[in-house]
Motif scaffolding. Sequence first.
Motif, PDB file in Angstrom:
ATOM      1  N   GLY A  78       0.814  -1.214   0.000  1.00 48.93           N
ATOM      2  CA  GLY A  78       0.000   0.000   0.000  1.00 48.93           C
ATOM      3  C   GLY A  78       0.846   1.261   0.000  1.00 48.93           C
ATOM      4  N   THR A  79       1.913   1.249   0.781  1.00 55.13           N
ATOM      5  CA  THR A  79       2.812   2.402   0.824  1.00 55.13           C
ATOM      6  C   THR A  79       3.477   2.608  -0.534  1.00 55.13           C
ATOM      7  N   ASN A  80       3.932   1.519  -1.141  1.00 63.24           N
ATOM      8  CA  ASN A  80       4.555   1.626  -2.472  1.00 63.24           C
ATOM      9  C   ASN A  80       3.561   2.138  -3.511  1.00 63.24           C
ATOM     10  N   THR A  81       2.336   1.674  -3.434  1.00 63.86           N
ATOM     11  CA  THR A  81       1.312   2.143  -4.379  1.00 63.86           C
ATOM     12  C   THR A  81       0.993   3.606  -4.139  1.00 63.86           C
ATOM     13  N   SER A  82       0.967   4.013  -2.898  1.00 69.26           N
ATOM     14  CA  SER A  82       0.732   5.419  -2.573  1.00 69.26           C
ATOM     15  C   SER A  82       1.831   6.298  -3.181  1.00 69.26           C
ATOM     16  N   PHE A  83       3.086   5.838  -3.089  1.00 69.43           N
ATOM     17  CA  PHE A  83       4.201   6.581  -3.703  1.00 69.43           C
ATOM     18  C   PHE A  83       4.049   6.619  -5.221  1.00 69.43           C
ATOM     19  N   TYR A  84       3.615   5.514  -5.813  1.00 72.92           N
ATOM     20  CA  TYR A  84       3.386   5.474  -7.263  1.00 72.92           C
ATOM     21  C   TYR A  84       2.327   6.502  -7.663  1.00 72.92           C
ATOM     22  N   ILE A  85       1.240   6.560  -6.906  1.00 73.03           N
ATOM     23  CA  ILE A  85       0.166   7.517  -7.209  1.00 73.03           C
ATOM     24  C   ILE A  85       0.706   8.933  -7.144  1.00 73.03           C
ATOM     25  N   ASN A 147     -13.508   1.015  -7.638  1.00 73.93           N
ATOM     26  CA  ASN A 147     -14.761   1.468  -8.250  1.00 73.93           C
ATOM     27  C   ASN A 147     -14.548   2.713  -9.102  1.00 73.93           C
ATOM     28  N   GLY A 148     -13.740   3.636  -8.626  1.00 66.34           N
ATOM     29  CA  GLY A 148     -13.430   4.834  -9.413  1.00 66.34           C
ATOM     30  C   GLY A 148     -12.586   4.509 -10.630  1.00 66.34           C
ATOM     31  N   LEU A 149     -11.659   3.576 -10.479  1.00 71.77           N
ATOM     32  CA  LEU A 149     -10.780   3.222 -11.590  1.00 71.77           C
ATOM     33  C   LEU A 149     -11.530   2.526 -12.720  1.00 71.77           C
ATOM     34  N   ARG A 150     -12.544   1.759 -12.379  1.00 70.52           N
ATOM     35  CA  ARG A 150     -13.311   1.039 -13.405  1.00 70.52           C
ATOM     36  C   ARG A 150     -14.024   2.002 -14.347  1.00 70.52           C
ATOM     37  N   LYS A 151     -14.370   3.162 -13.834  1.00 73.07           N
ATOM     38  CA  LYS A 151     -15.107   4.144 -14.634  1.00 73.07           C
ATOM     39  C   LYS A 151     -14.189   5.038 -15.449  1.00 73.07           C
ATOM     40  N   MET A 152     -12.901   4.986 -15.168  1.00 69.08           N
ATOM     41  CA  MET A 152     -12.014   5.986 -15.746  1.00 69.08           C
ATOM     42  C   MET A 152     -11.400   5.543 -17.053  1.00 69.08           C
ATOM     43  N   PRO A 153     -11.205   6.519 -17.914  1.00 71.33           N
ATOM     44  CA  PRO A 153     -10.373   6.243 -19.083  1.00 71.33           C
ATOM     45  C   PRO A 153      -8.923   6.156 -18.598  1.00 71.33           C
ATOM     46  N   GLY A 154      -8.080   5.539 -19.325  1.00 73.77           N
ATOM     47  CA  GLY A 154      -6.680   5.493 -18.908  1.00 73.77           C
ATOM     48  C   GLY A 154      -6.346   4.263 -18.103  1.00 73.77           C
ATOM     49  N   ASN A 155      -7.123   3.191 -18.262  1.00 74.42           N
ATOM     50  CA  ASN A 155      -6.828   1.965 -17.535  1.00 74.42           C
ATOM     51  C   ASN A 155      -5.520   1.320 -17.959  1.00 74.42           C
ATOM     52  N   GLN A 156      -4.871   1.889 -18.970  1.00 71.08           N
ATOM     53  CA  GLN A 156      -3.578   1.361 -19.375  1.00 71.08           C
ATOM     54  C   GLN A 156      -2.510   1.708 -18.332  1.00 71.08           C
ATOM     55  N   LEU A 157      -2.808   2.618 -17.449  1.00 73.81           N
ATOM     56  CA  LEU A 157      -1.875   2.951 -16.381  1.00 73.81           C
ATOM     57  C   LEU A 157      -1.780   1.784 -15.406  1.00 73.81           C
ATOM     58  N   GLU A 158      -0.757   1.790 -14.616  1.00 70.68           N
ATOM     59  CA  GLU A 158      -0.442   0.674 -13.722  1.00 70.68           C
ATOM     60  C   GLU A 158      -1.345   0.597 -12.485  1.00 70.68           C
ATOM     61  N   LEU A 159      -1.994   1.678 -12.115  1.00 70.30           N
ATOM     62  CA  LEU A 159      -2.736   1.722 -10.860  1.00 70.30           C
ATOM     63  C   LEU A 159      -3.811   0.650 -10.721  1.00 70.30           C
ATOM     64  N   PRO A 160      -4.629   0.373 -11.719  1.00 64.91           N
ATOM     65  CA  PRO A 160      -5.645  -0.674 -11.525  1.00 64.91           C
ATOM     66  C   PRO A 160      -5.034  -2.017 -11.125  1.00 64.91           C
ATOM     67  N   HIS A 161      -3.912  -2.374 -11.728  1.00 63.91           N
ATOM     68  CA  HIS A 161      -3.249  -3.641 -11.400  1.00 63.91           C
ATOM     69  C   HIS A 161      -2.668  -3.615  -9.988  1.00 63.91           C
ATOM     70  N   ARG A 162      -2.069  -2.501  -9.630  1.00 65.99           N
ATOM     71  CA  ARG A 162      -1.522  -2.356  -8.273  1.00 65.99           C
ATOM     72  C   ARG A 162      -2.642  -2.439  -7.233  1.00 65.99           C
TER      73      ARG A 162
END
Length: 183
Positions: A78-85, A147-162
């Motif tokens: 979670g901390t690593n993902t937070s830094f990625y965001i 839930n927010g990510l599912r609605k967003m364009p740009g799912n090619q970014l790494e965040l949904p997988h993280r």
Amino acid sequence: MRLVINNVVLFVGILCLYLSFSPPINAADGNNPLVAQACEKVKAKDLCISSLMAEHASKSADLAMLALISIKVASNNGTNTSFYIKKTLDTKKLEPAVEQNFQDCEDNYISATQQLDGAVSSLASKNYKDTKMFLESAIDDAITCDNGLRKMPGNQLELPHRNIMFRQLCINALDVVLFLTTS
């Protein structure tokens, strides 16, 4: 940043204290049979086993320590993902809707890592009811981000997988804690 450092110091202190009083398990082959038992009823069994076995402390850990390690693994992720965001928000030009979703997820991850810190403290004091509550809250934060990510364009970014990985690590931690409380 100071909050993250304080939380890491708190976790390391609790972990060191716990390790100094916990009896070692004889694991001559380097594998702890309790890891397989703790992960037996977990939905993502392979992830549970691999994430626990990747931590050196799991080799001689009892069930309580395995529960603590599983929370630590989720917290580190979670901390690593937070830094990625944060890095993505600071360095990439995102569409407004994508940027808003990232900002929302950043808030979710701040909350989730605080919940995981609470889970560590509750587990250390053997307050399993609160431990479960904190873990469920961290899972809810991951679901809200998802839930927010599912609605967003740009799912090619790494965040949904993280986010999927983080959510599953939190679920695994909850399942290991549930196994601990029923053993």
